[in-house]
Design an enzyme around this catalytic site. Structure first.
Site, PDB file in Angstrom:
ATOM      1  N   ARG A 105      10.426   3.159   1.597  1.00 36.91           N
ATOM      2  CA  ARG A 105      11.705   3.830   1.861  1.00 36.91           C
ATOM      3  C   ARG A 105      12.874   2.867   1.698  1.00 36.91           C
ATOM      4  O   ARG A 105      13.883   3.209   1.120  1.00 36.91           O
ATOM      5  CB  ARG A 105      11.700   4.426   3.265  1.00 36.91           C
ATOM      6  CG  ARG A 105      10.900   5.701   3.308  1.00 36.91           C
ATOM      7  CD  ARG A 105      11.132   6.421   4.582  1.00 36.91           C
ATOM      8  NE  ARG A 105      10.007   6.231   5.496  1.00 36.91           N
ATOM      9  CZ  ARG A 105       9.718   7.051   6.475  1.00 36.91           C
ATOM     10  NH1 ARG A 105      10.477   8.092   6.702  1.00 36.91           N
ATOM     11  NH2 ARG A 105       8.686   6.826   7.254  1.00 36.91           N
ATOM     12  N   LYS A 121      -2.123  17.764   5.975  1.00 39.10           N
ATOM     13  CA  LYS A 121      -2.956  17.210   4.904  1.00 39.10           C
ATOM     14  C   LYS A 121      -3.621  18.322   4.094  1.00 39.10           C
ATOM     15  O   LYS A 121      -3.742  18.233   2.866  1.00 39.10           O
ATOM     16  CB  LYS A 121      -4.021  16.265   5.489  1.00 39.10           C
ATOM     17  CG  LYS A 121      -3.456  15.034   6.161  1.00 39.10           C
ATOM     18  CD  LYS A 121      -2.535  14.221   5.277  1.00 39.10           C
ATOM     19  CE  LYS A 121      -3.231  13.448   4.186  1.00 39.10           C
ATOM     20  NZ  LYS A 121      -2.257  12.666   3.354  1.00 39.10           N
ATOM     21  N   SER A 141      -7.410  13.671   2.961  1.00 39.16           N
ATOM     22  CA  SER A 141      -8.056  13.248   4.200  1.00 39.16           C
ATOM     23  C   SER A 141      -9.275  14.127   4.470  1.00 39.16           C
ATOM     24  O   SER A 141      -9.356  15.260   3.981  1.00 39.16           O
ATOM     25  CB  SER A 141      -7.060  13.396   5.348  1.00 39.16           C
ATOM     26  OG  SER A 141      -7.671  13.152   6.587  1.00 39.16           O
ATOM     27  N   GLY A 153       4.228   4.539  -0.949  1.00 38.65           N
ATOM     28  CA  GLY A 153       3.877   4.137   0.419  1.00 38.65           C
ATOM     29  C   GLY A 153       3.232   2.767   0.507  1.00 38.65           C
ATOM     30  O   GLY A 153       2.295   2.575   1.285  1.00 38.65           O
ATOM     31  N   ILE A 190      -2.910   1.780   4.401  1.00 34.98           N
ATOM     32  CA  ILE A 190      -3.754   2.024   3.224  1.00 34.98           C
ATOM     33  C   ILE A 190      -3.007   1.648   1.945  1.00 34.98           C
ATOM     34  O   ILE A 190      -3.549   0.967   1.069  1.00 34.98           O
ATOM     35  CB  ILE A 190      -4.205   3.503   3.180  1.00 34.98           C
ATOM     36  CG1 ILE A 190      -5.153   3.784   4.352  1.00 34.98           C
ATOM     37  CG2 ILE A 190      -4.886   3.835   1.845  1.00 34.98           C
ATOM     38  CD1 ILE A 190      -5.613   5.236   4.479  1.00 34.98           C
ATOM     39  N   SER A 210       4.203   0.261   1.977  1.00 33.33           N
ATOM     40  CA  SER A 210       4.389  -0.360   3.302  1.00 33.33           C
ATOM     41  C   SER A 210       3.317   0.087   4.290  1.00 33.33           C
ATOM     42  O   SER A 210       3.261  -0.404   5.415  1.00 33.33           O
ATOM     43  CB  SER A 210       5.762   0.021   3.857  1.00 33.33           C
ATOM     44  OG  SER A 210       5.875   1.449   3.852  1.00 33.33           O
ATOM     45  N   GLY A 211       2.467   1.018   3.898  1.00 32.54           N
ATOM     46  CA  GLY A 211       1.487   1.578   4.832  1.00 32.54           C
ATOM     47  C   GLY A 211       0.214   0.753   4.906  1.00 32.54           C
ATOM     48  O   GLY A 211      -0.052  -0.123   4.066  1.00 32.54           O
ATOM     49  N   PRO A 233     -10.484  10.310   2.712  1.00 27.08           N
ATOM     50  CA  PRO A 233     -11.087   9.364   3.655  1.00 27.08           C
ATOM     51  C   PRO A 233     -11.157   9.953   5.054  1.00 27.08           C
ATOM     52  O   PRO A 233     -10.365  10.832   5.407  1.00 27.08           O
ATOM     53  CB  PRO A 233     -10.117   8.171   3.653  1.00 27.08           C
ATOM     54  CG  PRO A 233      -9.035   8.495   2.668  1.00 27.08           C
ATOM     55  CD  PRO A 233      -9.090   9.968   2.406  1.00 27.08           C
TER      56      PRO A 233
HETATM   57  P1  NAP Z   1       0.631   4.425   7.710  1.00 29.36           P
HETATM   58  O1  NAP Z   1       0.278   2.994   7.832  1.00 29.36           O
HETATM   59  O2  NAP Z   1       1.406   5.050   8.808  1.00 29.36           O
HETATM   60  O3  NAP Z   1       1.379   4.630   6.333  1.00 29.36           O
HETATM   61  C1  NAP Z   1       2.085   5.788   6.015  1.00 29.36           C
HETATM   62  C2  NAP Z   1       2.912   5.509   4.794  1.00 29.36           C
HETATM   63  O4  NAP Z   1       3.631   6.692   4.433  1.00 29.36           O
HETATM   64  C3  NAP Z   1       3.959   4.424   5.018  1.00 29.36           C
HETATM   65  O5  NAP Z   1       4.079   3.676   3.843  1.00 29.36           O
HETATM   66  C4  NAP Z   1       5.199   5.225   5.285  1.00 29.36           C
HETATM   67  O6  NAP Z   1       6.404   4.551   4.967  1.00 29.36           O
HETATM   68  C5  NAP Z   1       4.998   6.365   4.325  1.00 29.36           C
HETATM   69  N1  NAP Z   1       5.862   7.481   4.696  1.00 29.36           N
HETATM   70  C6  NAP Z   1       5.790   8.266   5.791  1.00 29.36           C
HETATM   71  N2  NAP Z   1       6.789   9.144   5.784  1.00 29.36           N
HETATM   72  C7  NAP Z   1       7.519   8.906   4.659  1.00 29.36           C
HETATM   73  C8  NAP Z   1       8.695   9.465   4.084  1.00 29.36           C
HETATM   74  N3  NAP Z   1       9.341  10.494   4.661  1.00 29.36           N
HETATM   75  N4  NAP Z   1       9.140   8.965   2.905  1.00 29.36           N
HETATM   76  C9  NAP Z   1       8.506   7.939   2.303  1.00 29.36           C
HETATM   77  N5  NAP Z   1       7.405   7.353   2.811  1.00 29.36           N
HETATM   78  C10 NAP Z   1       6.928   7.836   3.963  1.00 29.36           C
HETATM   79  O7  NAP Z   1      -0.671   5.325   7.566  1.00 29.36           O
HETATM   80  P2  NAP Z   1      -1.993   5.123   6.712  1.00 29.36           P
HETATM   81  O8  NAP Z   1      -3.132   5.154   7.659  1.00 29.36           O
HETATM   82  O9  NAP Z   1      -1.865   3.986   5.777  1.00 29.36           O
HETATM   83  O10 NAP Z   1      -2.011   6.500   5.908  1.00 29.36           O
HETATM   84  C11 NAP Z   1      -1.697   6.538   4.529  1.00 29.36           C
HETATM   85  C12 NAP Z   1      -2.212   7.815   3.933  1.00 29.36           C
HETATM   86  O11 NAP Z   1      -3.615   7.915   4.158  1.00 29.36           O
HETATM   87  C13 NAP Z   1      -1.596   9.090   4.516  1.00 29.36           C
HETATM   88  O12 NAP Z   1      -1.487  10.018   3.471  1.00 29.36           O
HETATM   89  C14 NAP Z   1      -2.658   9.545   5.513  1.00 29.36           C
HETATM   90  O13 NAP Z   1      -2.597  10.928   5.746  1.00 29.36           O
HETATM   91  C15 NAP Z   1      -3.916   9.181   4.744  1.00 29.36           C
HETATM   92  N6  NAP Z   1      -5.125   9.014   5.563  1.00 29.36           N
HETATM   93  C16 NAP Z   1      -5.187   8.074   6.530  1.00 29.36           C
HETATM   94  C17 NAP Z   1      -6.365   7.931   7.256  1.00 29.36           C
HETATM   95  C18 NAP Z   1      -6.519   6.876   8.315  1.00 29.36           C
HETATM   96  O14 NAP Z   1      -7.482   6.945   9.095  1.00 29.36           O
HETATM   97  N7  NAP Z   1      -5.642   5.874   8.372  1.00 29.36           N
HETATM   98  C19 NAP Z   1      -7.455   8.782   7.010  1.00 29.36           C
HETATM   99  C20 NAP Z   1      -7.340   9.745   6.002  1.00 29.36           C
HETATM  100  C21 NAP Z   1      -6.180   9.849   5.284  1.00 29.36           C
HETATM  101  P3  NAP Z   1       7.235   3.742   6.088  1.00 29.36           P
HETATM  102  O15 NAP Z   1       6.572   2.407   6.190  1.00 29.36           O
HETATM  103  O16 NAP Z   1       8.608   3.695   5.521  1.00 29.36           O
HETATM  104  O17 NAP Z   1       7.153   4.546   7.360  1.00 29.36           O
END
Ligand code: NAP
Length: 331
Positions: free
Chosen positions: A33, A149, A117, A8, A13, A10-11, A173
């Site tokens: 992806r 989660k 999370s 991930g 985090i 590209s996300g 987090p």
């Molecule tokens: P984000 O920017 O939406 O990133 C999500 C990531 O997951 C992206 O890289 C996305 O890829 C990837 N992803 C989603 N579905 C997928 C699939 N089917 N196959 C492959 N990759 C996939 O969100 P984020 O805030 O960085 O969250 C990242 C992680 O941290 C998650 O596990 C989330 O539950 C956890 N988290 C986040 C927070 C928060 O407040 N942000 C708090 C606690 C935990 P694409 O770019 O291709 O969509």
């Protein structure tokens, strides 16, 4: 220095985890992806970028080849979806199991760090929380993101216990804010955009357990590097009420948008918000009904003592986040 694969990249985090690891001198591969559509901010960091999809269990096996560590951040983070099972729970749970199966298929992998999370700890944040606590209330029909989660982390612990090749360390987090290396606004930063864009009718009785994305990235690296790291780590800097956040925004004179004025953080306001929540989309409705009027405290002693984490103050995070949201044109 270690060879590590981050899922991930590209996300919000994931990209910061890649940056932090590269800055610390590690050799980093990351999965997205579609590598041809990898965000410029990730490409510019210079990691090896490969393709993998949570829906394709075989795709992670080559990605982890030769790696000592896997950091699994990829998972859908959205509150409102069409089909919670298909859009949230399957990719979170089956995706995590696919990642762990691919890790065990690569004998070089000795530790997996999972981004879980605070949602796996509670969906009704009242009282003081520590690593022993689990969310036992969410389901596919109630706060399905929280359920995704919780179920993914529980599956990961079950899998980890069934083998002895790698150990599992989990970071939990809370609300992650901060500057973004990628152009999209993720769900947590969009809270700030919503507050300035008039999406809140008034100041709601909600608390946010805030943590900076750069600290979350560092926590993942420390969980990877520290030989004695084990179990779960709650990862939170400070808890702020929405009122404190709005007051801070006003005091900072950002000259951006219009934060809400009307106080709904009182008994009448809570009654109005609860009634209005029933007309929201299910994800937002569940979130409001379970979080309104609840005031968490997060015990972060474990991450501070065992990993040596120190957190940026939330005020510093907010200054950097608002500047960054403006830079990307989101505000
Ligand atoms: P984000 O920017 O939406 O990133 C999500 C990531 O997951 C992206 O890289 C996305 O890829 C990837 N992803 C989603 N579905 C997928 C699939 N089917 N196959 C492959 N990759 C996939 O969100 P984020 O805030 O960085 O969250 C990242 C992680 O941290 C998650 O596990 C989330 O539950 C956890 N988290 C986040 C927070 C928060 O407040 N942000 C708090 C606690 C935990 P694409 O770019 O291709 O969509």
């Amino acid at each position: 220095m270690a060879r590590v694969c981050v899922t991930g990249g590209s996300g919000f985090i994931g990209s910061q985890v890649v940056r932090d690891l590269l800055q610390a001198g590690h050799e980093v591969r990351t999965t997205v992806r579609d590598p041809s559509r990898a965000p410029e901010g990730l490409v510019d960091l210079g990691p090896d970028i490969v393709s993998a999809d949570l829906g394709d269990p075989e795709s992670f096996r080559p990605a982890f080849s030769g790696c000592e560590y896997v950091i699994h951040t990829a998972s859908p983070y959205v509150l409102n979806v069409e089909d919670p099972q298909r859009d949230l729970i399957d990719p979170a749970v089956n995706g995590t199991l696919a990642v762990l199966n691919a890790a065990v298929a690569n004998p070089s992998v000795k530790r997996v760090v999972l981004t879980s999370s605070f949602a796996a700890v509670t969906e009704e944040p009242e009282g003081t929380f520590d690593e022993r606590m689990w969310n036992e209330r969410s389901s596919v029909d109630r706060n399905p993101y929280y359920f995704s989660k919780t179920a993914a982390e529980r599956s990961a612990w079950g899998f980890a216990r069934s083998q002895s090749q790698f150990n599992l360390v989990v970071i939990n987090p809370s609300v992650v804010l901060g500057p973004s290396l990628v152009p999209s606004v993720n769900t947590s930063n969009s809270l700030l955009v919503g507050l300035l864009r008039g999406q809140y009718p008034g100041i709601l009785d909600l608390d946010y357990a805030i943590v900076d994305v750069r600290d979350v990235a560092k926590a993942h690296r420390l969980a990877m590097e520290s030989p004695t790291a084990s179990g779960r780590y709650l990862c939170t800097a400070e808890v702020w009420s929405q009122r404190r956040l709005v007051d801070w925004i006003r005091g900072a004179n950002l000259g951006l948008g219009k934060p809400p004025r009307m106080g709904l953080d009182n008994p009448l306001g809570r009654f109005i918000t609860r009634s209005a929540a029933r007309f929201q989309t299910p994800g937002s409705r569940d979130y409001l009904l379970t979080h309104l009027g609840r005031h968490p405290r997060v015990n972060t002693e474990k991450i501070r003592t065992e990993l040596g984490m120190a957190f940026r103050p939330a005020g510093e995070t907010l200054i950097d986040t608002f500047a960054d949201l403006q830079r990307w044109g989101h505000l």
